[in-house]
Design a protein around this motif. Structure first.
Motif, short mmCIF file in Angstrom:
data_model
loop_
_atom_site.label_atom_id
_atom_site.label_comp_id
_atom_site.label_asym_id
_atom_site.label_seq_id
_atom_site.Cartn_x
_atom_site.Cartn_y
_atom_site.Cartn_z
N GLY A 461 0.85 -17.79 -45.03
CA GLY A 461 0.12 -18.54 -44.02
C GLY A 461 -0.25 -19.93 -44.50
N HIS A 462 -0.66 -20.04 -45.75
CA HIS A 462 -1.01 -21.35 -46.31
C HIS A 462 0.21 -22.26 -46.32
N ARG A 463 1.35 -21.70 -46.62
CA ARG A 463 2.58 -22.50 -46.62
C ARG A 463 2.84 -23.07 -45.23
N MET A 464 2.64 -22.24 -44.20
CA MET A 464 2.85 -22.71 -42.84
C MET A 464 1.82 -23.77 -42.46
N MET A 465 0.58 -23.62 -42.94
CA MET A 465 -0.43 -24.64 -42.65
C MET A 465 -0.09 -25.95 -43.34
N GLN A 466 0.47 -25.88 -44.54
CA GLN A 466 0.89 -27.10 -45.22
C GLN A 466 1.97 -27.81 -44.42
N GLN A 467 2.82 -27.03 -43.79
CA GLN A 467 3.94 -27.62 -43.06
C GLN A 467 3.56 -28.05 -41.64
N HIS A 468 2.81 -27.20 -40.95
CA HIS A 468 2.56 -27.43 -39.53
C HIS A 468 1.11 -27.82 -39.21
N GLY A 469 0.26 -27.85 -40.21
CA GLY A 469 -1.12 -28.27 -39.98
C GLY A 469 -2.03 -27.11 -39.64
N VAL A 470 -3.32 -27.40 -39.63
CA VAL A 470 -4.32 -26.36 -39.40
C VAL A 470 -4.21 -25.79 -37.98
N ASP A 471 -3.64 -26.58 -37.05
CA ASP A 471 -3.49 -26.07 -35.68
C ASP A 471 -2.63 -24.82 -35.63
N TRP A 472 -1.67 -24.71 -36.57
CA TRP A 472 -0.82 -23.52 -36.62
C TRP A 472 -1.69 -22.27 -36.80
N TYR A 473 -2.67 -22.37 -37.71
CA TYR A 473 -3.56 -21.23 -37.97
C TYR A 473 -4.51 -21.00 -36.80
N LEU A 474 -5.11 -22.07 -36.30
CA LEU A 474 -6.09 -21.93 -35.23
C LEU A 474 -5.48 -21.25 -34.00
N GLU A 475 -4.25 -21.64 -33.67
CA GLU A 475 -3.59 -21.06 -32.49
C GLU A 475 -3.42 -19.56 -32.65
N ARG A 476 -3.16 -19.09 -33.86
CA ARG A 476 -2.90 -17.67 -34.08
C ARG A 476 -4.18 -16.87 -34.27
N ALA A 477 -5.15 -17.49 -34.89
CA ALA A 477 -6.39 -16.76 -35.17
C ALA A 477 -7.30 -16.64 -33.95
N TYR A 478 -7.24 -17.63 -33.05
CA TYR A 478 -8.24 -17.68 -31.97
C TYR A 478 -7.61 -17.71 -30.57
N LYS A 479 -6.33 -17.40 -30.48
CA LYS A 479 -5.65 -17.50 -29.18
C LYS A 479 -6.20 -16.51 -28.15
N ASP A 480 -6.79 -15.41 -28.61
CA ASP A 480 -7.31 -14.40 -27.69
C ASP A 480 -8.73 -14.70 -27.22
N CYS A 481 -9.30 -15.81 -27.67
CA CYS A 481 -10.68 -16.15 -27.29
C CYS A 481 -10.69 -17.53 -26.63
N PRO A 482 -10.72 -17.59 -25.31
CA PRO A 482 -10.63 -18.88 -24.61
C PRO A 482 -11.69 -19.89 -25.01
N ILE A 483 -12.93 -19.44 -25.25
CA ILE A 483 -14.00 -20.39 -25.58
C ILE A 483 -13.77 -21.02 -26.95
#
Length: 593
Positions: A461-483
């Protein structure tokens, strides 16, 4: 000794948790059909950003089939996962695909990206130097020339949707820092990311930058003295002998003499030839070079550190009133490092100094690889409190940040005068853990039964964040919570989230895994014996909240108060900042010595 983690290369970030002690069971020697899917998705996750969620889903399915607490694994699956770990340790960081990072890395000169409200979302090293700023801080408009202020204001109106000036040419007057003293031209333009609710503003130099290595190159190649190299730099940047003489505090004749000496050493017959030569050297120095990303830095520029006898560093900063009543804040996995600016102002007005301690592995606080997560956090917290605070104070924990505070209070009942927990924490509510989203629930289960495996996934996951930015993680971690997703897509909050992610991952992925292990801690007896107030602010919109979950907690001890917070989820401190600050001010005021 501290674990030697590097922020420069993923290949330098060695695995902390060993799989050497893993014992496979003969009864597990038969391959589970899901194992092949796990292996395939693990290897795809190294290069394919979409495969990560599939890998998590595969592990979730495998864990759901387990009847024992200990994870069963065949020799074949184990060997393939160990090979994947070895592969990761040899790979360099992939090319960045984060649009904000690309905006500042595509050029070697100064570049910054601003949120609509003027906070630095990201910057390169040259941008830090030229603009005298850091990620997470607010942009200082005094570096703008008077003639550029109106154009920048128009650009800002466009960023908040009230104008149409999407581009501008700005004159920048650096604050004479780290070699940047001469003004330079910069382009300004707006940038909107997919799904964002507003525009960012990008400011990038349009001129060839004179880096310190250019000065060194001239001294080595042509034998220029230190003074002559400085005159050459000013000649390149100011293009006027009179201005050079004024800046150096010498006569025009002295400057002319020095320039003639430079011409002789460089074999440049005229001023024009000298300018061409200097331009060529400066251009070659940056040829093929991209803007370097800076190491995480406290955006408040107040960080202090202590060094323990074993060489470990403990770092902290503070918000509010410099001479105010102390309180200590520990963040957890929920992203949040800086409080919103208005919240900091209210703390200052209330006379509260809120210390924000970087726990082991976060920011510039090193971790101890021979201590488990709980012991390491306790050692760092205790050393900080003894060194900086002394007597009892209010302790505030975001998410799992409450865990070390409770442990410290259990060991020393005079450590704190009161405690506050902000957000969901598995320590206080074990009932909700099974209801967590698949990614969080799966990682928690793996961190408890096979931390080396959780670390493998975290590094992917860290490798993907290095490549695609923190938005990559945020989209996956919080996609089920609209607020929460609304916060992620708010460009005024995104810089705070990015800075917090940088704070957590400065030393690599290990801090994330060790925090997952803190979730395994239970404090039922400690909570029952707690003789100070514990105020819990619990969000109601995170998808896992259930009122009955906290009945057991409050029944343990009348000094524990649970306050449900509506219209809030994981990013409670950004969704209800006034309520959070109200409770902090009230708690500190009631327990002032």
């Amino acid at each position: 000794m501290p674990h030697p983690l590097s922020s420069k290369s993923l290949a330098d970030q060695r695995f902390l948790f060993s799989a050497g002690s893993w014992q496979d069971d003969d009864k597990e020697d038969r391959t589970d059909p899901i194992d092949m899917e796990i292996v395939a998705s693990t290897y795809r996750s190294i290069v394919d950003e979409t495969a990560f969620e599939e890998m998590i889903a595969n592990w979730s399915e495998k864990l759901d089939r387990q009847t024992d607490v200990q994870l069963g694994m065949s020799r074949q699956l184990l060997s393939q996962l160990l090979l994947a770990r070895k592969t990761l340790e040899t790979l360099e960081i992939p090319a960045e695909n984060d649009p904000l990072k690309r905006a500042v890395s595509d050029i070697p000169g100064p570049a910054i990206v601003l949120s609509p409200d003027g906070r630095i979302a990201t910057t390169n090293v040259e941008g830090e130097r030229a603009f005298s700023t850091h990620q997470g801080a607010f942009f200082d408009e005094t570096v703008l020339g008077v003639e550029a202020l109106r154009d920048f204001a128009a650009l800002r109106r466009t960023a908040i949707g009230q104008g149409n000036a999407a581009q501008a040419i700005l004159t920048i007057y650096p604050h004479d820092s780290d070699g940047y003293s001469a003004p330079f031209l910069a382009e300004g333009y707006t940038l909107r990311l997919p799904g964002q609710t507003g525009d960012y503003m990008v400011i990038r130099s349009l001129e060839v930058a004179w880096s310190p290595s250019v000065t060194q190159r001239l001294q080595q190649a042509f034998g220029l003295s230190k003074a002559e190299a400085e005159v050459a730099r000013l000649f390149f940047q100011l293009r006027d002998i009179g201005s050079i003489a004024q800046q150096r505090g010498v006569s025009v004749l002295t400057v002319r003499t020095q320039i003639k000496a430079i011409q002789a050493k460089t074999a440049a017959p005229s001023n024009i030839d000298l300018m061409r030569l200097l331009s060529m050297v400066a251009s070659r120095d940056i040829l093929g070079r991209r803007g370097e990303s800076p190491v995480w830095h406290d955006p408040l520029e107040r960080e202090r550190q202590i060094v323990l006898p074993d060489g470990r560093r403990i770092a902290w900063t503070w918000m509010g009133a410099e001479d105010g009543t102390p309180a200590v804040l520990l963040r957890g996995l929920t992203i949040g490092y800086l409080l919103p600016a208005q919240a900091q102002d209210r703390l200052k007005a209330a006379g509260i100094k809120l210390y924000a301690l970087s726990r082991p592995g976060y920011g510039n606080s090193t971790l101890h690889q021979d201590l488990d997560a709980q012991a390491d956090n306790l050692a760092a917290l205790g050393a900080f409190l003894d060194h900086e605070i002394g007597g009892p104070c209010v302790g505030i924990g975001m998410s799992e940040g409450i865990t070390p505070l409770l442990a410290a209070q259990g060991l020393n009942p005079s450590r704190f005068s009161a405690l506050m927990a902000i957000g969901f924490t598995g320590t206080l509510n074990r009932h909700a853990v099974p209801r967590l989203p698949t990614m969080q629930r799966t990682m928690l289960r793996l961190a408890g039964s096979a931390p080396w495996l959780a670390e493998l996934i975290a590094k992917l996951g860290h490798r993907m964040m290095q490549q695609h930015g923190v938005d990559w993680y945020l989209e996956r971690a919080y996609k089920d919570c609209p607020i929460d997703m609304r916060c992620c897509r708010d460009p005024n909050l995104a810089p705070l989230l990015r800075d917090a992610a940088g704070h957590m991952l400065t030393q690599g992925h290990v801090a994330f895994v060790r925090d997952l292990q803190l979730y395994q801690t239970t404090f039922e007896q400690g909570l029952a014996d707690l003789d100070i107030d514990l105020h819990c602010l619990i969000p109601t919109e995170d998808g896992i909240y259930h009122p009955g979950d906290y009945d057991t907690l409050t029944a343990l001890n009348p000094r524990i108060k649970v306050e449900p917070v509506p219209d809030a989820a994981a990013f409670l401190i950004y969704q209800q900042p006034d309520l959070v600050i109200d409770r902090i001010i009230d708690l500190v005021s009631r327990h002032r010595n």
